[in-house]
Design an enzyme around this catalytic site. Structure first.
Site, mmCIF file in Angstrom:
data_model
loop_
_atom_site.group_PDB
_atom_site.id
_atom_site.type_symbol
_atom_site.label_atom_id
_atom_site.label_comp_id
_atom_site.label_asym_id
_atom_site.label_seq_id
_atom_site.Cartn_x
_atom_site.Cartn_y
_atom_site.Cartn_z
ATOM 1 N N HIS A 193 -13.622 -23.300 5.037
ATOM 2 C CA HIS A 193 -13.340 -24.745 4.963
ATOM 3 C C HIS A 193 -14.598 -25.605 5.161
ATOM 4 O O HIS A 193 -14.851 -26.158 6.219
ATOM 5 C CB HIS A 193 -12.186 -25.187 5.861
ATOM 6 C CG HIS A 193 -12.114 -24.621 7.240
ATOM 7 N ND1 HIS A 193 -13.145 -24.677 8.142
ATOM 8 C CD2 HIS A 193 -11.086 -24.006 7.879
ATOM 9 C CE1 HIS A 193 -12.764 -24.127 9.273
ATOM 10 N NE2 HIS A 193 -11.521 -23.704 9.139
ATOM 11 N N ASP A 241 -5.413 -23.721 4.164
ATOM 12 C CA ASP A 241 -5.387 -23.615 5.626
ATOM 13 C C ASP A 241 -4.045 -24.122 6.151
ATOM 14 O O ASP A 241 -3.956 -24.652 7.261
ATOM 15 C CB ASP A 241 -6.552 -24.387 6.247
ATOM 16 C CG ASP A 241 -6.848 -23.970 7.685
ATOM 17 O OD1 ASP A 241 -6.382 -22.888 8.102
ATOM 18 O OD2 ASP A 241 -7.525 -24.727 8.400
ATOM 19 N N GLY A 300 -5.122 -26.959 11.061
ATOM 20 C CA GLY A 300 -4.642 -26.522 9.760
ATOM 21 C C GLY A 300 -4.179 -27.713 8.951
ATOM 22 O O GLY A 300 -4.507 -28.865 9.244
ATOM 23 N N LEU A 348 -7.642 -31.675 14.156
ATOM 24 C CA LEU A 348 -6.918 -31.111 13.024
ATOM 25 C C LEU A 348 -6.571 -29.654 13.306
ATOM 26 O O LEU A 348 -7.408 -28.889 13.802
ATOM 27 C CB LEU A 348 -7.743 -31.217 11.748
ATOM 28 C CG LEU A 348 -7.812 -32.610 11.110
ATOM 29 C CD1 LEU A 348 -8.862 -32.637 10.003
ATOM 30 C CD2 LEU A 348 -6.455 -33.017 10.558
ATOM 31 N N ASN A 369 -15.705 -28.580 7.689
ATOM 32 C CA ASN A 369 -14.847 -28.591 8.865
ATOM 33 C C ASN A 369 -15.222 -27.445 9.797
ATOM 34 O O ASN A 369 -15.447 -26.320 9.352
ATOM 35 C CB ASN A 369 -13.380 -28.477 8.450
ATOM 36 C CG ASN A 369 -12.903 -29.743 7.753
ATOM 37 O OD1 ASN A 369 -12.536 -30.719 8.406
ATOM 38 N ND2 ASN A 369 -12.932 -29.729 6.435
ATOM 39 N N HIS A 404 -16.472 -21.973 11.724
ATOM 40 C CA HIS A 404 -16.305 -22.277 13.149
ATOM 41 C C HIS A 404 -17.610 -21.943 13.870
ATOM 42 O O HIS A 404 -17.650 -21.087 14.763
ATOM 43 C CB HIS A 404 -15.117 -21.508 13.729
ATOM 44 C CG HIS A 404 -13.796 -22.067 13.285
ATOM 45 N ND1 HIS A 404 -13.174 -23.109 13.930
ATOM 46 C CD2 HIS A 404 -13.000 -21.744 12.235
ATOM 47 C CE1 HIS A 404 -12.028 -23.387 13.314
ATOM 48 N NE2 HIS A 404 -11.907 -22.582 12.275
ATOM 49 N N ARG A 417 -32.326 -33.832 6.922
ATOM 50 C CA ARG A 417 -33.438 -33.053 7.476
ATOM 51 C C ARG A 417 -32.951 -31.763 8.136
ATOM 52 O O ARG A 417 -33.733 -30.848 8.356
ATOM 53 C CB ARG A 417 -34.217 -33.884 8.507
ATOM 54 C CG ARG A 417 -34.962 -35.068 7.908
ATOM 55 C CD ARG A 417 -35.924 -35.671 8.914
ATOM 56 N NE ARG A 417 -36.620 -36.811 8.339
ATOM 57 C CZ ARG A 417 -36.230 -38.079 8.489
ATOM 58 N NH1 ARG A 417 -35.145 -38.345 9.207
ATOM 59 N NH2 ARG A 417 -36.906 -39.058 7.932
ATOM 60 N N HIS A 429 -8.906 -33.498 5.446
ATOM 61 C CA HIS A 429 -10.041 -32.717 5.934
ATOM 62 C C HIS A 429 -11.352 -33.195 5.309
ATOM 63 O O HIS A 429 -12.421 -33.042 5.912
ATOM 64 C CB HIS A 429 -9.841 -31.232 5.633
ATOM 65 C CG HIS A 429 -8.873 -30.556 6.538
ATOM 66 N ND1 HIS A 429 -7.509 -30.715 6.425
ATOM 67 C CD2 HIS A 429 -9.056 -29.711 7.591
ATOM 68 C CE1 HIS A 429 -6.903 -30.000 7.365
ATOM 69 N NE2 HIS A 429 -7.814 -29.383 8.080
#
Length: 383
Positions: A215, A273, A308, A306, A218, A194, A226, A250
Site C-alpha cells: 500500500h 486491503d 484497512g 486507518l 501508507n 509498515h 531530498r 488512503h
C-alpha cells in the site's frame, strides 16, 4: 463444457469484438472471434450480449469481508471465498496481519485442507503474511505486542508450496535482508511495508530480493524531494510491483492520477486491503485484535488510524478508470496479469487464453460485475 458468445473479450492484451470462449472443465480451450470458436452441442451456453468479458480479478491483500476477519479466525477463509466473486474476484491471498505465528500456520492449514463440499467461489492461492516483522513506528492497526524482528528460524518452512505466497516486512530491521533473501529464493514474493526505511535501505531490500511494495504511501515515510524514502524507491525501481489502494481515502485522487502516470499497468497492482466490514453495514467491526469503526467511506481505529478499507476490487478498477482517465483495457492488467506475474502464476492465471484457468468476469458497459466464472463454473450472477 461452457461456451460464452457475443462477448467483447479483453484478453487483456487485445480486444476481440463479437468474441467467444470455450471452456472444458476448469481450463480455457479456445478464445477468439466467434467464427473461429464455434459452439458445442454438449456445452452450457452464456450469451454475453456484447458485455465485456475480462480475466478474473486477482486480489493480493484482503483481510476479510462479509463480517469475517481472517486473522481473528482463519477458518472463515473458504466462507469468504464463496462470496468474493460478487466483486469480480476469482482468486486472492487471504491476509493474516501481525499476530502470533500460529495464526499464519492456521491460515496455511485452512487453505491446504481445501474447500468444503460443493464449493464454488474464489480460489485462495496462499497466505499473505503482513507482519509480524514490521517497524513499531509504522504499525498502523497492527498489535505491537506481536511485532518481532525478522528471524530465519520463524520462516524456515514458508514457501508457496507450504502456503505462503507473500510476506510484508520492514527492510531496515536487523536480520531483514537475510530473511528477504531466504524467502525470495524459495519463490515467496517479499514486500516492503509498515516501515521507516530510507531510500538506501529500501533499495538494499530490493537488491536482497524484495519485489513488491505494500500500500504505497501508507505506513511508510512521506515522499520528500531530498529524502525520497521507500515511496521514491518504489516509484523509480523497475524491478518492483507496487500495491496501491485507490479508494480516495488512503490516497487523494490527484495521487491516484500521479501514480498511474508513473507506474502504468505493468507495475501498478490495485489492492483493497479490505477488512471484515466489506459488504456489511456501517458500524463496529473487527480487524485482528482491534475494534474498528466503519462509516460510509472508511474503517478506522478509535484514535482515527486507518484500519484497512471497505473498498471492493471492482470499485478500485472503476475508480482508476474515472480518476486517472485510462481505459478499461489499460486498467485491467493492474488486477489480472500484473498480480499473476508478481506471485509467479503468469502462465496459469490472469489471461483469457487457451491453457489458462477459466477465471472470467462479465462486466456491463459501466463496469459493473454481471457474472463471475471461477475455474469454469458460474460462481455469481448479478440477477
Amino acid at each position: 463444457m461452457l461456451y460464452i458468445k457475443n462477448a467483447t473479450i479483453h484478453t487483456p492484451d487485445r480486444v476481440i469484438e463479437r468474441g467467444a470462449v470455450l471452456v472444458d472443465g476448469d481450463r480455457i480451450v479456445a478464445a477468439g472471434p466467434a467464427a473461429e470458436v464455434p459452439g458445442r452441442p454438449d456445452a452450457d451456453e452464456i450469451d454475453a450480449g456484447g458485455s465485456f468479458l475480462v480475466p478474473g480479478f486477482i486480489e493480493l491483500q484482503v483481510n476479510g469481508a462479509f463480517g469475517d476477519d481472517f486473522t481473528d479466525d482463519p477458518t472463515v477463509i473458504w466462507r469468504v471465498a464463496e462470496k468474493m466473486p460478487c466483486y469480480g474476484v476469482t482468486s486472492f491471498l487471504p491476509t493474516i496481519i501481525t499476530s502470533p505465528l500460529e495464526k499464519v500456520a492456521a491460515g496455511r492449514k485452512v487453505v491446504a485442507d481445501g474447500p468444503p463440499a460443493r464449493f464454488c467461489g474464489a480460489r485462495p492461492l496462499g497466505i499473505h503474511a503482513e507482519g509480524p516483522f514490521l517497524n513499531p513506528k509504522k504499525k498502523g492497526a497492527h498489535n505491537p505486542d506481536y511485532l518481532r524482528r525478522p528471524d530465519l528460524a520463524a520462516v524456515a518452512d514458508w514457501s508457496p508450496k507450504t502456503g505462503v505466497r507473500l510476506v510484508t516486512l520492514a527492510p531496515e530491521l536487523p536480520g531483514a535482508l537475510e530473511v528477504i533473501a531466504a524467502l525470495s529464493s524459495r519463490g515467496v514474493l517479499v514486500s516492503e511495508g509498515h516501515t521507516m526505511a530510507n531510500y538506501d535501505q529500501a533499495v538494499a531490500g530490493f537488491d536482497a530480493g524484495a519485489r513488491f511494495g505494500t500500500h504505497l504511501f501508507n505506513a511508510m515515510p512521506a515522499l520528500g524531494h531530498r529524502d525520497p524514502g521507500l515511496p521514491g524507491a518504489l516509484l523509480t525501481d523497475d524491478r518492483v510491483t507496487v500495491g496501491f489502494i485507490a479508494d480516495g481515502v488512503h490516497t487523494h485522487p490527484s495521487v491516484i492520477k500521479l501514480v498511474w502516470r508513473v507506474l502504468g499497468s505493468e507495475r501498478l497492482n490495485l489492492v483493497t486491503d479490505a477488512m471484515a466490514a466489506l459488504g456489511m453495514p456501517a458500524g463496529k467491526h473487527v480487524l485482528g485484535d482491534y475494534e474498528v469503526i466503519v462509516d460510509a467511506t472508511s474503517a478506522r481505529l478509535a484514535d482515527g488510524t486507518l484500519a484497512g478499507s471497505i473498498l471492493s476490487l471492482d470499485q478500485a478498477v472503476r475508480n482508476l478508470v474515472a480518476v486517472a482517465g485510462c481505459t478499461l483495457a489499460e486498467a485491467l492488467p493492474t488486477v489480472t496479469t500484473t498480480p499473476a506475474r508478481a506471485i509467479g502464476l503468469a502462465g496459469e492465471r490472469g489471461r483469457i487464453e487457451p491453457g489458462h484457468v477459466a477465471d472470467m468476469v462479465l462486466l456491463s458497459r459501466d463496469l459493473r460485475v454481471r457474472t463471475t466464472i471461477t475455474e469454469g463454473k458460474v460462481a455469481y450472477r448479478a440477477d
